[in-house]
Design a protein around this motif. Structure first.
Motif, PDB file in Angstrom:
ATOM      1  N   SER A 211       3.399  32.707 -41.247  1.00 57.08           N
ATOM      2  CA  SER A 211       5.033  32.071 -40.832  1.00 57.08           C
ATOM      3  C   SER A 211       5.881  31.807 -41.870  1.00 57.08           C
ATOM      4  O   SER A 211       5.559  31.404 -42.952  1.00 57.08           O
TER       5      SER A 211
ATOM      6  N   LEU B 247       5.557  37.214 -29.074  1.00 55.33           N
ATOM      7  CA  LEU B 247       5.394  36.453 -30.112  1.00 55.33           C
ATOM      8  C   LEU B 247       6.023  36.816 -31.513  1.00 55.33           C
ATOM      9  O   LEU B 247       6.797  35.978 -32.016  1.00 55.33           O
TER      10      LEU B 247
ATOM     11  N   GLU C 184       4.909  27.687 -26.751  1.00 53.94           N
ATOM     12  CA  GLU C 184       5.639  27.930 -25.537  1.00 53.94           C
ATOM     13  C   GLU C 184       5.241  29.605 -24.882  1.00 53.94           C
ATOM     14  O   GLU C 184       5.035  29.679 -23.577  1.00 53.94           O
ATOM     15  N   VAL C 185       5.099  30.259 -25.957  1.00 57.32           N
ATOM     16  CA  VAL C 185       4.737  31.860 -25.315  1.00 57.32           C
ATOM     17  C   VAL C 185       3.424  31.878 -24.965  1.00 57.32           C
ATOM     18  O   VAL C 185       3.193  32.341 -23.832  1.00 57.32           O
TER      19      VAL C 185
ATOM     20  N   SER D 238       8.047  27.660 -35.987  1.00 51.93           N
ATOM     21  CA  SER D 238       7.113  28.535 -35.237  1.00 51.93           C
ATOM     22  C   SER D 238       6.137  27.953 -34.348  1.00 51.93           C
ATOM     23  O   SER D 238       5.591  28.403 -33.271  1.00 51.93           O
TER      24      SER D 238
ATOM     25  N   ALA E 221      10.647  37.881 -32.984  1.00 53.44           N
ATOM     26  CA  ALA E 221      11.872  37.333 -33.514  1.00 53.44           C
ATOM     27  C   ALA E 221      11.611  37.502 -35.033  1.00 53.44           C
ATOM     28  O   ALA E 221      12.873  37.202 -35.677  1.00 53.44           O
TER      29      ALA E 221
ATOM     30  N   ARG F 202       7.236  27.679 -30.641  1.00 49.95           N
ATOM     31  CA  ARG F 202       7.399  28.823 -29.950  1.00 49.95           C
ATOM     32  C   ARG F 202       5.954  29.334 -29.667  1.00 49.95           C
ATOM     33  O   ARG F 202       5.958  30.060 -28.592  1.00 49.95           O
TER      34      ARG F 202
END
Length: 360
Positions: A312, A287, A324-325, A318, A290, A321
């Protein structure tokens, strides 16, 4: 500019403890220290003295009529510092001035100037056989306050409906409120408070904070040093904060100024259910790789349930993602998400972090 009430200059406190074969037995005054030489002789261990630094070169100033919060984990030196300021424990070196007077050169000045709020003060000042109001009126008259003052305090601290109840049957939370009233009635301009709201509900904590601000500070111009490791609501309470860690000053300043200093961004909070701590660790590595997210805090809040705080730099980007992760890639169940502005608690977590710490 407000006048300074307290000046603490280069205060260091060192405790000497006895060790036997590397085992710490306690200070010279430790109740069990008399058996330590016998244990040492029986086990064939050498007696040694070890120095433990509770405070190292602590320097700060407190403005008159303000609330100065001392934040730090257990073992940071908060209690030792308050005991030095109220004259109970002498520093190994350093100076403490209250209203320009050297406290240790003028010990008779301390009782008239400083009150240390201790748990269960009521036990030493009040009679269980008398009602709340009768007790407080007697105590108030001893310290130059009136019955009207008592009635006002009972109202502020939510005890008016219990004024005719005997102290003995009050709940522990109500007795804690009596401690605050007694400390107020002592009448000293400086108040020291060590973990004053521990074991209180959030509602009671907010009520106490309101009373400290409106009654103690705005109403009477008192100066409060408030030491705690409980950081909730501190931004609204404190005029200034000092963060202590292992006896050293890490930061001092106004809460909003510290948030700006560290350039903290939005805080994303996530509560999730993970298969294992190891899986969660791998997910967090993925996570943050990036660079737009920084892990501020991770803690278990239940069996297999974890709470995360992430800083963040791009909240809008963010969030997808994170889902998603954590959910898509690792299959974790997302229970709750939220976004908020950063607080002094986030500053604290950034500069202190986690890990085990010694007690001081």
């Amino acid at each position: 500019m407000s006048a300074r009430t307290i000046d603490v200059i280069d205060v260091t406190k060192v405790f000497e403890v006895k060790t036997y074969g590397g085992t710490v037995f306690g200070s010279r005054e430790h109740p069990a220290s008399f058996v330590a030489p016998l244990v040492s002789e029986l086990l064939g261990r050498r007696v040694e003295m070890r120095k433990i630094y509770a405070l190292r070169d602590v320097t700060f100033r407190v403005r008159e009529g303000s609330i100065f919060c001392i934040l730090g984990p257990n073992g940071a030196g908060k209690t030792t510092l308050l005991r030095i300021i109220c004259g109970i424990t002498p520093p190994t070196r350093g100076e403490v001035y209250v209203f320009g007077r050297d406290l240790f050169a003028n010990p008779e000045y301390i009782p008239r100037t400083v009150t240390l709020l201790k748990p269960n003060m009521y036990k030493f000042a009040l009679s269980d056989a008398l009602t709340v109001r009768d007790n407080l009126v007697r105590y108030a008259e001893l310290h130059g306050y009136s019955k009207d003052d008592v009635d006002r305090l009972l109202e502020f601290f939510g005890l008016r409906e219990y004024e005719n109840v005997k102290v003995a049957i009050l709940s522990s939370g109500m007795k804690r409120r009596l401690d605050f009233i007694l400390s107020f009635l002592r009448g000293t301009p400086v108040m020291l408070m060590d973990e004053p709201t521990s074991m209180l509900s959030p509602e009671s904590t907010l009520m106490i904070h309101r009373c400290l601000r409106e009654v103690f500070v705005r109403g009477e111009g008192r100066t409060i040093l408030y030491a705690t490791h409980l950081l909730r609501y501190i931004d609204e309470l404190a005029d200034e904060v000092m963060i202590l860690d292992r006896g050293r000053v890490v930061e001092v300043g106004e809460p909003s100024a510290l948030v700006r200093k560290y350039g903290l961004r939005d805080v994303i909070e996530v509560e999730l259910r993970a298969a294992s701590p190891e899986d969660l660790g791998r997910a967090l590595e993925k996570l943050v790789e990036a660079g737009d997210l920084e892990l501020l805090e991770k803690r278990a809040v239940g069996e297999g349930v974890y709470a995360l705080k992430l800083l963040s730099s791009d909240t809008r980007g963010s969030f997808p993602r994170i889902i998603e992760v954590l959910h898509g890639l690792f299959g974790f169940k997302i229970l709750r998400t939220s976004v908020r502005e950063p607080t002094v608690e986030d500053v604290y977590m950034k500069v202190i972090g986690g890990g085990s710490r010694r007690e001081a």
